[in-house]
Design a protein around this motif. Sequence first.
Motif, PDB file in Angstrom:
ATOM      1  N   PRO A  56       0.912  -1.148  -0.061  1.00 31.57           N
ATOM      2  CA  PRO A  56      -0.166  -0.069   0.026  1.00 31.57           C
ATOM      3  C   PRO A  56       0.938   1.278   0.049  1.00 31.57           C
ATOM      4  CG  PRO A  56      -0.779  -1.541   1.765  1.00 31.57           C
ATOM      5  CD  PRO A  56       0.537  -2.100   1.158  1.00 31.57           C
ATOM      6  N   SER A  58       1.359   5.539   0.582  1.00 30.06           N
ATOM      7  CA  SER A  58       0.877   6.660   1.408  1.00 30.06           C
ATOM      8  C   SER A  58       0.168   7.621   0.609  1.00 30.06           C
ATOM      9  CB  SER A  58       2.053   7.120   2.254  1.00 30.06           C
ATOM     10  OG  SER A  58       1.660   8.333   2.764  1.00 30.06           O
ATOM     11  N   ASN A  59      -0.922   7.917   0.424  1.00 31.86           N
ATOM     12  CA  ASN A  59      -1.551   8.859  -0.346  1.00 31.86           C
ATOM     13  C   ASN A  59      -0.740  10.393  -0.067  1.00 31.86           C
ATOM     14  OD1 ASN A  59      -3.638   9.966  -2.225  1.00 31.86           O
ATOM     15  ND2 ASN A  59      -4.359  11.041  -0.791  1.00 31.86           N
ATOM     16  N   LYS A  60      -0.487  10.605   1.105  1.00 32.88           N
ATOM     17  CA  LYS A  60       0.345  11.946   1.317  1.00 32.88           C
ATOM     18  C   LYS A  60       1.836  12.128   0.668  1.00 32.88           C
ATOM     19  CE  LYS A  60      -2.037  12.687   5.923  1.00 32.88           C
ATOM     20  NZ  LYS A  60      -1.649  13.019   7.327  1.00 32.88           N
ATOM     21  N   ALA A  79      -3.305   7.738  -4.347  1.00 32.07           N
ATOM     22  CA  ALA A  79      -3.429   6.465  -4.095  1.00 32.07           C
ATOM     23  C   ALA A  79      -5.072   5.942  -3.824  1.00 32.07           C
ATOM     24  CB  ALA A  79      -2.698   6.140  -2.690  1.00 32.07           C
ATOM     25  N   ASN A  81      -7.520   2.150  -2.858  1.00 32.39           N
ATOM     26  CA  ASN A  81      -7.510   0.961  -2.494  1.00 32.39           C
ATOM     27  C   ASN A  81      -8.258   0.067  -3.589  1.00 32.39           C
ATOM     28  OD1 ASN A  81     -10.055   1.730  -1.847  1.00 32.39           O
ATOM     29  ND2 ASN A  81      -9.536   1.381   0.156  1.00 32.39           N
ATOM     30  N   THR A  90      -6.986   7.927  -1.200  1.00 29.56           N
ATOM     31  CA  THR A  90      -6.971   7.257   0.031  1.00 29.56           C
ATOM     32  C   THR A  90      -5.485   6.156   0.002  1.00 29.56           C
ATOM     33  OG1 THR A  90      -8.059   5.819   1.809  1.00 29.56           O
ATOM     34  CG2 THR A  90      -8.341   5.178  -0.553  1.00 29.56           C
ATOM     35  N   ASN A  91      -4.969   5.914   1.236  1.00 24.64           N
ATOM     36  CA  ASN A  91      -4.058   4.995   1.149  1.00 24.64           C
ATOM     37  C   ASN A  91      -4.337   3.492   0.531  1.00 24.64           C
ATOM     38  OD1 ASN A  91      -2.376   6.638   2.711  1.00 24.64           O
ATOM     39  ND2 ASN A  91      -2.622   5.741   4.487  1.00 24.64           N
ATOM     40  N   THR A 158       5.509   3.856   1.121  1.00 21.70           N
ATOM     41  CA  THR A 158       4.503   3.117   1.312  1.00 21.70           C
ATOM     42  C   THR A 158       3.944   3.463   2.815  1.00 21.70           C
ATOM     43  OG1 THR A 158       5.978   1.429   2.808  1.00 21.70           O
ATOM     44  CG2 THR A 158       5.880   1.343   0.118  1.00 21.70           C
ATOM     45  N   THR A 159       2.909   2.792   3.052  1.00 21.05           N
ATOM     46  CA  THR A 159       2.339   3.192   4.366  1.00 21.05           C
ATOM     47  C   THR A 159       3.144   2.604   5.681  1.00 21.05           C
ATOM     48  OG1 THR A 159       1.040   1.345   4.054  1.00 21.05           O
ATOM     49  CG2 THR A 159      -0.258   2.805   3.361  1.00 21.05           C
TER      50      THR A 159
END
Length: 432
Positions: A56, A58-60, A79, A81, A90-91, A158-159
Amino acid sequence: MNKKTILTMILTGFLGLTQAQNTNTSSEHVKSATAISKVLGDGRKVTTVVLEYDSPISNKSLSTDSYRVEGKEVTRVYANNAPETTTQGTNGQYVIIEVKAEVDLQAQPKQPTQADLEKKKERDRMQGGPGLRAGWSTGGDDEYPGNAVVFQTGNIKTTKGKTYKANETPIESTEEKCLVADDFQQFEFISPYTGQVLPYNLYLPEDYDPNEQYPLVLFIHDAGVASGPVKQTLYQGNGATSWAEPEAQARHKCIVVAPEYPFITVDDNWNYSHHLDATIALLKDLQTRYSIDSNRIYTTGQSMGCMSSIVMMLKEPDLFAGALLVAGKWNPSLMGPLDKQNIWIISCEGDTSSNSLQGQAVEIWRKQGSTVSEATWDMTLTPEQFSEEADKMRAEGNHLLFTHLTGGNHRATWFVAYGIEGVQDWLFEQHK
Protein backbone atom coordinates in the motif's frame (compact mmCIF):
# COMPACT_ATOMS: atom_id res chain seq x y z
CA MET A 1 41.51 -2.85 15.32
CA ASN A 2 39.81 -2.16 18.67
CA LYS A 3 36.33 -3.18 19.79
CA LYS A 4 34.94 0.38 19.27
CA THR A 5 36.04 0.43 15.64
CA ILE A 6 34.57 -3.00 14.96
CA LEU A 7 31.26 -2.01 16.59
CA THR A 8 31.16 1.19 14.49
CA MET A 9 31.71 -0.82 11.28
CA ILE A 10 28.99 -3.30 12.21
CA LEU A 11 26.48 -0.51 12.99
CA THR A 12 27.39 1.38 9.84
CA GLY A 13 26.90 -1.75 7.77
CA PHE A 14 23.60 -2.51 9.49
CA LEU A 15 22.30 1.02 8.96
CA GLY A 16 23.45 0.96 5.37
CA LEU A 17 21.67 -2.33 4.81
CA THR A 18 18.54 -1.00 6.50
CA GLN A 19 18.62 2.12 4.32
CA ALA A 20 19.10 0.03 1.19
CA GLN A 21 16.16 -2.17 2.19
CA ASN A 22 13.94 0.89 2.66
CA THR A 23 14.84 2.82 -0.50
CA ASN A 24 14.05 0.97 -3.69
CA THR A 25 13.27 1.91 -7.26
CA SER A 26 9.50 1.89 -7.76
CA SER A 27 9.55 -0.08 -11.02
CA GLU A 28 10.78 -3.11 -9.07
CA HIS A 29 7.61 -2.96 -7.02
CA VAL A 30 5.05 -2.26 -9.74
CA LYS A 31 3.05 -5.44 -10.30
CA SER A 32 1.01 -4.09 -13.23
CA ALA A 33 0.38 -0.89 -15.18
CA THR A 34 -3.00 -0.41 -16.84
CA ALA A 35 -3.62 2.33 -19.41
CA ILE A 36 -7.29 3.36 -19.50
CA SER A 37 -8.47 5.28 -22.54
CA LYS A 38 -11.64 6.91 -23.79
CA VAL A 39 -12.71 7.59 -27.36
CA LEU A 40 -13.11 11.29 -28.04
CA GLY A 41 -14.21 12.98 -31.25
CA ASP A 42 -10.66 12.92 -32.61
CA GLY A 43 -9.87 9.38 -31.50
CA ARG A 44 -8.91 7.16 -28.60
CA LYS A 45 -6.84 8.88 -25.91
CA VAL A 46 -5.42 7.65 -22.62
CA THR A 47 -7.09 9.38 -19.67
CA THR A 48 -5.76 7.37 -16.72
CA VAL A 49 -2.87 5.08 -15.79
CA VAL A 50 -3.29 2.70 -12.86
CA LEU A 51 -0.12 1.38 -11.22
CA GLU A 52 -0.51 -1.62 -8.92
CA TYR A 53 2.19 -1.84 -6.24
CA ASP A 54 3.33 -4.70 -4.05
CA SER A 55 2.59 -2.65 -0.91
CA PRO A 56 0.00 0.00 0.00
CA ILE A 57 1.20 3.50 -0.96
CA SER A 58 0.83 6.54 1.29
CA ASN A 59 -1.49 8.99 -0.43
CA LYS A 60 0.22 11.93 1.34
CA SER A 61 3.51 11.08 -0.38
CA LEU A 62 2.05 11.64 -3.86
CA SER A 63 1.72 14.75 -6.00
CA THR A 64 1.57 15.62 -9.69
CA ASP A 65 5.37 15.88 -9.54
CA SER A 66 5.66 12.23 -8.54
CA TYR A 67 5.22 10.90 -12.09
CA ARG A 68 5.67 11.84 -15.70
CA VAL A 69 3.65 10.19 -18.48
CA GLU A 70 5.35 10.27 -21.84
CA GLY A 71 3.67 12.72 -24.22
CA LYS A 72 0.89 13.64 -21.77
CA GLU A 73 0.12 16.24 -19.12
CA VAL A 74 -0.42 14.81 -15.64
CA THR A 75 -3.39 16.46 -13.91
CA ARG A 76 -3.90 14.37 -10.73
CA VAL A 77 -1.98 11.69 -8.82
CA TYR A 78 -3.33 9.85 -5.79
CA ALA A 79 -3.46 6.44 -4.14
CA ASN A 80 -6.54 4.25 -3.89
CA ASN A 81 -7.47 0.84 -2.52
CA ALA A 82 -9.22 -0.03 -5.80
CA PRO A 83 -7.99 0.28 -9.41
CA GLU A 84 -10.32 3.15 -10.25
CA THR A 85 -10.60 6.92 -10.24
CA THR A 86 -12.08 8.70 -7.27
CA THR A 87 -12.59 12.27 -6.06
CA GLN A 88 -10.58 11.74 -2.89
CA GLY A 89 -7.37 9.70 -2.68
CA THR A 90 -6.75 7.19 0.12
CA ASN A 91 -3.91 4.88 1.09
CA GLY A 92 -3.85 1.77 -1.06
CA GLN A 93 -1.75 -0.37 -3.34
CA TYR A 94 -2.96 1.43 -6.47
CA VAL A 95 -1.57 4.72 -7.69
CA ILE A 96 -3.96 6.53 -10.02
CA ILE A 97 -2.42 8.94 -12.53
CA GLU A 98 -4.93 11.08 -14.41
CA VAL A 99 -3.77 12.84 -17.58
CA LYS A 100 -5.23 15.58 -19.73
CA ALA A 101 -7.34 14.29 -22.63
CA GLU A 102 -9.37 16.64 -24.78
CA VAL A 103 -10.36 17.11 -28.41
CA ASP A 104 -7.87 18.90 -30.62
CA LEU A 105 -9.89 20.60 -33.36
CA GLN A 106 -6.71 20.95 -35.43
CA ALA A 107 -5.66 17.31 -35.14
CA GLN A 108 -4.38 15.82 -38.37
CA PRO A 109 -3.77 12.20 -39.35
CA LYS A 110 -0.31 10.74 -39.02
CA GLN A 111 1.88 11.84 -41.89
CA PRO A 112 2.90 8.77 -43.93
CA THR A 113 6.51 7.67 -43.86
CA GLN A 114 8.24 6.41 -46.97
CA ALA A 115 7.54 2.88 -45.74
CA ASP A 116 3.83 3.73 -45.45
CA LEU A 117 3.80 5.06 -49.02
CA GLU A 118 5.47 1.91 -50.29
CA LYS A 119 2.96 -0.21 -48.41
CA LYS A 120 0.08 1.75 -49.96
CA LYS A 121 1.63 1.37 -53.38
CA GLU A 122 1.85 -2.39 -52.92
CA ARG A 123 -1.75 -2.62 -51.69
CA ASP A 124 -2.91 -0.71 -54.74
CA ARG A 125 -0.81 -2.88 -57.03
CA MET A 126 -2.35 -6.02 -55.55
CA GLN A 127 -5.78 -4.53 -56.28
CA GLY A 128 -4.94 -3.96 -59.94
CA GLY A 129 -3.29 -0.55 -60.29
CA PRO A 130 -2.65 2.86 -58.74
CA GLY A 131 -5.17 5.48 -57.69
CA LEU A 132 -8.07 5.99 -55.32
CA ARG A 133 -11.07 4.04 -56.48
CA ALA A 134 -13.94 2.47 -54.64
CA GLY A 135 -13.03 -1.01 -53.49
CA TRP A 136 -9.33 -0.24 -53.30
CA SER A 137 -7.28 -0.52 -50.13
CA THR A 138 -5.61 2.86 -49.63
CA GLY A 139 -6.35 3.55 -45.96
CA GLY A 140 -5.43 1.80 -42.75
CA ASP A 141 -2.42 3.82 -41.60
CA ASP A 142 -4.02 6.13 -39.02
CA GLU A 143 -3.08 5.14 -35.46
CA TYR A 144 -4.89 5.69 -32.15
CA PRO A 145 -2.66 4.07 -29.50
CA GLY A 146 -3.99 3.11 -26.09
CA ASN A 147 -0.70 2.42 -24.30
CA ALA A 148 1.28 4.56 -21.85
CA VAL A 149 4.85 4.92 -20.59
CA VAL A 150 5.30 6.27 -17.06
CA PHE A 151 8.39 7.54 -15.23
CA GLN A 152 8.57 8.07 -11.48
CA THR A 153 10.03 11.54 -11.02
CA GLY A 154 9.70 11.90 -7.25
CA ASN A 155 10.18 9.77 -4.14
CA ILE A 156 7.05 8.05 -2.83
CA LYS A 157 6.43 6.14 0.40
CA THR A 158 4.56 3.03 1.41
CA THR A 159 2.20 3.16 4.38
CA LYS A 160 4.94 1.41 6.40
CA GLY A 161 7.40 4.19 5.67
CA LYS A 162 9.52 2.51 3.03
CA THR A 163 10.74 4.90 0.33
CA TYR A 164 10.54 4.05 -3.36
CA LYS A 165 13.04 6.43 -4.89
CA ALA A 166 12.58 8.38 -8.11
CA ASN A 167 14.25 6.78 -11.09
CA GLU A 168 14.28 6.89 -14.87
CA THR A 169 13.27 3.29 -15.47
CA PRO A 170 10.25 3.39 -17.82
CA ILE A 171 7.08 1.72 -16.56
CA GLU A 172 5.27 0.52 -19.67
CA SER A 173 1.59 -0.37 -19.57
CA THR A 174 1.00 -4.10 -19.25
CA GLU A 175 -2.71 -3.87 -20.03
CA GLU A 176 -4.93 -1.56 -22.07
CA LYS A 177 -8.60 -0.83 -21.47
CA CYS A 178 -10.80 1.40 -23.60
CA LEU A 179 -14.04 2.55 -22.02
CA VAL A 180 -17.20 1.78 -24.02
CA ALA A 181 -15.23 0.46 -27.02
CA ASP A 182 -14.42 -2.67 -25.01
CA ASP A 183 -18.17 -3.28 -24.67
CA PHE A 184 -18.44 -4.03 -28.39
CA GLN A 185 -18.14 -7.59 -29.68
CA GLN A 186 -16.34 -8.49 -32.90
CA PHE A 187 -17.81 -10.69 -35.62
CA GLU A 188 -17.45 -11.47 -39.33
CA PHE A 189 -20.13 -11.42 -42.02
CA ILE A 190 -19.74 -13.29 -45.29
CA SER A 191 -21.03 -11.33 -48.27
CA PRO A 192 -23.73 -13.36 -50.04
CA TYR A 193 -22.65 -11.72 -53.31
CA THR A 194 -18.88 -12.15 -53.32
CA GLY A 195 -18.09 -14.48 -50.42
CA GLN A 196 -15.72 -11.85 -49.01
CA VAL A 197 -15.48 -11.25 -45.28
CA LEU A 198 -16.82 -8.04 -43.74
CA PRO A 199 -15.58 -7.66 -40.13
CA TYR A 200 -17.84 -5.67 -37.83
CA ASN A 201 -18.27 -4.53 -34.24
CA LEU A 202 -21.59 -5.00 -32.46
CA TYR A 203 -22.86 -3.38 -29.29
CA LEU A 204 -25.88 -4.77 -27.45
CA PRO A 205 -27.48 -2.92 -24.53
CA GLU A 206 -26.21 -4.15 -21.19
CA ASP A 207 -29.64 -5.53 -20.27
CA TYR A 208 -30.54 -6.70 -23.79
CA ASP A 209 -33.87 -8.52 -23.77
CA PRO A 210 -34.88 -10.46 -26.91
CA ASN A 211 -38.51 -9.77 -26.03
CA GLU A 212 -37.96 -6.03 -26.39
CA GLN A 213 -37.40 -4.27 -29.73
CA TYR A 214 -34.44 -1.94 -30.10
CA PRO A 215 -33.52 0.75 -32.61
CA LEU A 216 -30.23 0.14 -34.45
CA VAL A 217 -27.55 2.67 -35.38
CA LEU A 218 -25.15 1.83 -38.21
CA PHE A 219 -21.88 3.78 -38.17
CA ILE A 220 -19.51 3.81 -41.17
CA HIS A 221 -15.93 5.04 -40.73
CA ASP A 222 -13.91 7.22 -43.08
CA ALA A 223 -11.19 6.13 -45.50
CA GLY A 224 -8.42 6.79 -42.97
CA VAL A 225 -8.83 3.43 -41.27
CA ALA A 226 -9.98 1.27 -44.20
CA SER A 227 -8.13 -2.07 -44.13
CA GLY A 228 -7.23 -1.54 -40.47
CA PRO A 229 -7.88 -3.93 -37.54
CA VAL A 230 -11.57 -4.57 -36.84
CA LYS A 231 -11.58 -2.33 -33.73
CA GLN A 232 -10.04 0.62 -35.57
CA THR A 233 -13.45 2.02 -36.48
CA LEU A 234 -14.19 2.22 -32.73
CA TYR A 235 -10.96 4.07 -32.02
CA GLN A 236 -10.78 6.64 -34.82
CA GLY A 237 -13.50 8.85 -33.30
CA ASN A 238 -16.72 8.54 -31.33
CA GLY A 239 -19.05 7.99 -34.29
CA ALA A 240 -19.72 4.46 -33.04
CA THR A 241 -19.06 4.71 -29.31
CA SER A 242 -21.12 7.87 -28.68
CA TRP A 243 -24.35 5.86 -29.05
CA ALA A 244 -23.13 3.25 -26.55
CA GLU A 245 -21.98 5.68 -23.84
CA PRO A 246 -23.82 5.00 -20.55
CA GLU A 247 -25.46 8.44 -20.68
CA ALA A 248 -26.59 7.92 -24.28
CA GLN A 249 -27.95 4.45 -23.53
CA ALA A 250 -29.86 5.83 -20.56
CA ARG A 251 -31.63 8.23 -22.94
CA HIS A 252 -31.92 5.99 -26.01
CA LYS A 253 -31.24 2.32 -25.56
CA CYS A 254 -30.08 0.91 -28.91
CA ILE A 255 -27.97 -1.61 -30.79
CA VAL A 256 -24.91 -0.27 -32.57
CA VAL A 257 -23.10 -1.89 -35.52
CA ALA A 258 -19.82 -0.58 -36.90
CA PRO A 259 -18.19 -2.44 -39.80
CA GLU A 260 -14.46 -2.21 -40.49
CA TYR A 261 -14.16 -2.11 -44.26
CA PRO A 262 -11.20 -3.89 -45.84
CA PHE A 263 -11.33 -1.46 -48.78
CA ILE A 264 -12.43 2.05 -49.66
CA THR A 265 -16.20 1.89 -50.22
CA VAL A 266 -16.67 5.11 -52.19
CA ASP A 267 -14.44 7.74 -53.80
CA ASP A 268 -14.67 11.33 -54.94
CA ASN A 269 -15.60 10.30 -58.47
CA TRP A 270 -18.92 8.78 -57.30
CA ASN A 271 -17.67 5.20 -57.60
CA TYR A 272 -18.84 2.77 -54.94
CA SER A 273 -18.04 -0.85 -54.18
CA HIS A 274 -20.02 -4.02 -53.59
CA HIS A 275 -19.23 -3.68 -49.87
CA LEU A 276 -22.26 -1.44 -49.52
CA ASP A 277 -24.51 -4.21 -50.80
CA ALA A 278 -22.82 -6.49 -48.26
CA THR A 279 -23.60 -3.91 -45.55
CA ILE A 280 -27.28 -3.88 -46.47
CA ALA A 281 -27.26 -7.67 -46.38
CA LEU A 282 -25.60 -7.54 -42.95
CA LEU A 283 -28.36 -5.30 -41.58
CA LYS A 284 -31.02 -7.65 -42.89
CA ASP A 285 -29.18 -10.62 -41.39
CA LEU A 286 -28.93 -8.91 -38.00
CA GLN A 287 -32.68 -8.42 -38.02
CA THR A 288 -33.12 -12.20 -38.14
CA ARG A 289 -30.84 -12.75 -35.13
CA TYR A 290 -31.57 -9.82 -32.83
CA SER A 291 -34.68 -8.00 -31.69
CA ILE A 292 -34.41 -4.92 -33.93
CA ASP A 293 -37.19 -2.43 -34.57
CA SER A 294 -37.30 -2.39 -38.38
CA ASN A 295 -38.99 1.02 -38.28
CA ARG A 296 -36.05 2.55 -36.41
CA ILE A 297 -32.85 1.64 -38.25
CA TYR A 298 -30.54 4.63 -38.62
CA THR A 299 -27.37 5.24 -40.59
CA THR A 300 -24.54 7.66 -39.97
CA GLY A 301 -20.97 8.05 -41.10
CA GLN A 302 -18.14 10.51 -41.57
CA SER A 303 -16.56 11.40 -44.92
CA MET A 304 -16.43 8.05 -46.76
CA GLY A 305 -19.00 6.79 -44.25
CA CYS A 306 -21.33 9.69 -44.99
CA MET A 307 -21.06 9.06 -48.73
CA SER A 308 -21.65 5.34 -48.16
CA SER A 309 -24.80 6.13 -46.19
CA ILE A 310 -26.08 8.31 -49.04
CA VAL A 311 -25.52 5.53 -51.58
CA MET A 312 -27.35 2.98 -49.41
CA MET A 313 -30.25 5.38 -48.88
CA LEU A 314 -30.55 5.79 -52.65
CA LYS A 315 -30.33 2.03 -53.21
CA GLU A 316 -32.72 1.11 -50.36
CA PRO A 317 -35.03 4.11 -49.77
CA ASP A 318 -37.23 2.15 -47.34
CA LEU A 319 -34.46 0.78 -45.14
CA PHE A 320 -33.51 3.71 -42.89
CA ALA A 321 -35.75 5.79 -40.64
CA GLY A 322 -33.19 8.60 -40.46
CA ALA A 323 -29.63 9.58 -41.24
CA LEU A 324 -26.94 11.77 -39.70
CA LEU A 325 -24.57 12.73 -42.52
CA VAL A 326 -21.23 14.10 -41.33
CA ALA A 327 -18.53 15.72 -43.50
CA GLY A 328 -19.51 13.97 -46.71
CA LYS A 329 -21.05 14.62 -50.10
CA TRP A 330 -22.51 13.01 -53.18
CA ASN A 331 -23.37 14.09 -56.68
CA PRO A 332 -26.13 16.67 -56.00
CA SER A 333 -27.94 15.82 -59.23
CA LEU A 334 -28.56 12.31 -57.86
CA MET A 335 -29.73 13.33 -54.38
CA GLY A 336 -33.16 14.68 -55.32
CA PRO A 337 -35.05 11.53 -54.24
CA LEU A 338 -33.64 11.80 -50.71
CA ASP A 339 -35.88 14.75 -49.86
CA LYS A 340 -38.52 12.30 -48.64
CA GLN A 341 -36.15 10.87 -46.01
CA ASN A 342 -35.21 12.19 -42.56
CA ILE A 343 -31.73 13.67 -42.83
CA TRP A 344 -29.50 15.92 -40.73
CA ILE A 345 -26.36 17.11 -42.54
CA ILE A 346 -23.42 18.58 -40.61
CA SER A 347 -20.47 20.15 -42.44
CA CYS A 348 -17.67 22.58 -41.59
CA GLU A 349 -17.47 25.81 -43.54
CA GLY A 350 -13.77 25.05 -43.98
CA ASP A 351 -14.67 21.80 -45.74
CA THR A 352 -15.44 23.50 -49.05
CA SER A 353 -16.25 20.35 -51.01
CA SER A 354 -18.73 18.89 -48.51
CA ASN A 355 -20.32 22.20 -47.58
CA SER A 356 -20.78 23.27 -51.21
CA LEU A 357 -22.07 20.00 -52.70
CA GLN A 358 -24.40 19.27 -49.79
CA GLY A 359 -25.65 22.84 -50.10
CA GLN A 360 -26.46 22.22 -53.76
CA ALA A 361 -28.43 19.12 -52.79
CA VAL A 362 -30.35 21.16 -50.23
CA GLU A 363 -31.27 23.73 -52.91
CA ILE A 364 -32.56 20.92 -55.12
CA TRP A 365 -34.76 19.71 -52.27
CA ARG A 366 -36.11 23.20 -51.77
CA LYS A 367 -36.92 23.54 -55.47
CA GLN A 368 -38.81 20.25 -55.18
CA GLY A 369 -40.98 21.83 -52.48
CA SER A 370 -39.28 20.59 -49.30
CA THR A 371 -38.54 22.84 -46.34
CA VAL A 372 -35.02 22.57 -44.92
CA SER A 373 -33.93 23.96 -41.55
CA GLU A 374 -30.53 25.61 -41.86
CA ALA A 375 -28.23 27.16 -39.25
CA THR A 376 -24.62 28.04 -38.54
CA TRP A 377 -23.05 27.10 -35.21
CA ASP A 378 -19.85 28.32 -33.61
CA MET A 379 -17.52 25.34 -33.62
CA THR A 380 -16.13 26.18 -30.18
CA LEU A 381 -19.44 25.91 -28.30
CA THR A 382 -19.65 23.74 -25.21
CA PRO A 383 -21.55 20.42 -25.47
CA GLU A 384 -24.46 22.01 -23.61
CA GLN A 385 -24.55 24.97 -26.00
CA PHE A 386 -24.40 22.67 -29.02
CA SER A 387 -27.35 20.74 -27.68
CA GLU A 388 -29.33 23.95 -27.13
CA GLU A 389 -28.69 24.98 -30.74
CA ALA A 390 -29.75 21.53 -31.92
CA ASP A 391 -32.97 21.79 -29.93
CA LYS A 392 -33.77 25.07 -31.68
CA MET A 393 -33.48 23.37 -35.06
CA ARG A 394 -35.52 20.38 -33.89
CA ALA A 395 -38.26 22.72 -32.71
CA GLU A 396 -38.81 23.87 -36.31
CA GLY A 397 -40.26 20.42 -36.98
CA ASN A 398 -38.65 19.79 -40.38
CA HIS A 399 -37.34 16.39 -41.47
CA LEU A 400 -34.43 17.89 -43.43
CA LEU A 401 -31.75 19.87 -41.57
CA PHE A 402 -28.41 21.34 -42.60
CA THR A 403 -25.91 22.65 -40.03
CA HIS A 404 -22.74 24.57 -40.90
CA LEU A 405 -19.95 24.66 -38.32
CA THR A 406 -17.93 27.86 -38.44
CA GLY A 407 -14.44 27.54 -39.91
CA GLY A 408 -12.98 24.18 -39.08
CA ASN A 409 -11.82 21.60 -41.56
CA HIS A 410 -12.96 18.31 -43.02
CA ARG A 411 -11.91 16.12 -40.08
CA ALA A 412 -12.95 18.63 -37.43
CA THR A 413 -16.60 18.11 -38.39
CA TRP A 414 -16.77 14.70 -36.77
CA PHE A 415 -14.62 15.82 -33.84
CA VAL A 416 -17.74 17.56 -32.48
CA ALA A 417 -20.78 16.23 -34.40
CA TYR A 418 -21.26 12.95 -32.54
CA GLY A 419 -21.20 14.41 -29.05
CA ILE A 420 -24.29 16.60 -29.44
CA GLU A 421 -27.20 15.26 -27.39
CA GLY A 422 -29.82 17.28 -29.27
CA VAL A 423 -28.72 15.75 -32.57
CA GLN A 424 -28.88 12.25 -31.08
CA ASP A 425 -32.34 12.98 -29.68
CA TRP A 426 -33.54 14.10 -33.13
CA LEU A 427 -32.31 10.90 -34.77
CA PHE A 428 -34.15 8.64 -32.33
CA GLU A 429 -37.35 10.63 -32.87
CA GLN A 430 -37.42 9.48 -36.48
CA HIS A 431 -39.60 6.55 -37.52
CA LYS A 432 -40.34 5.07 -40.90
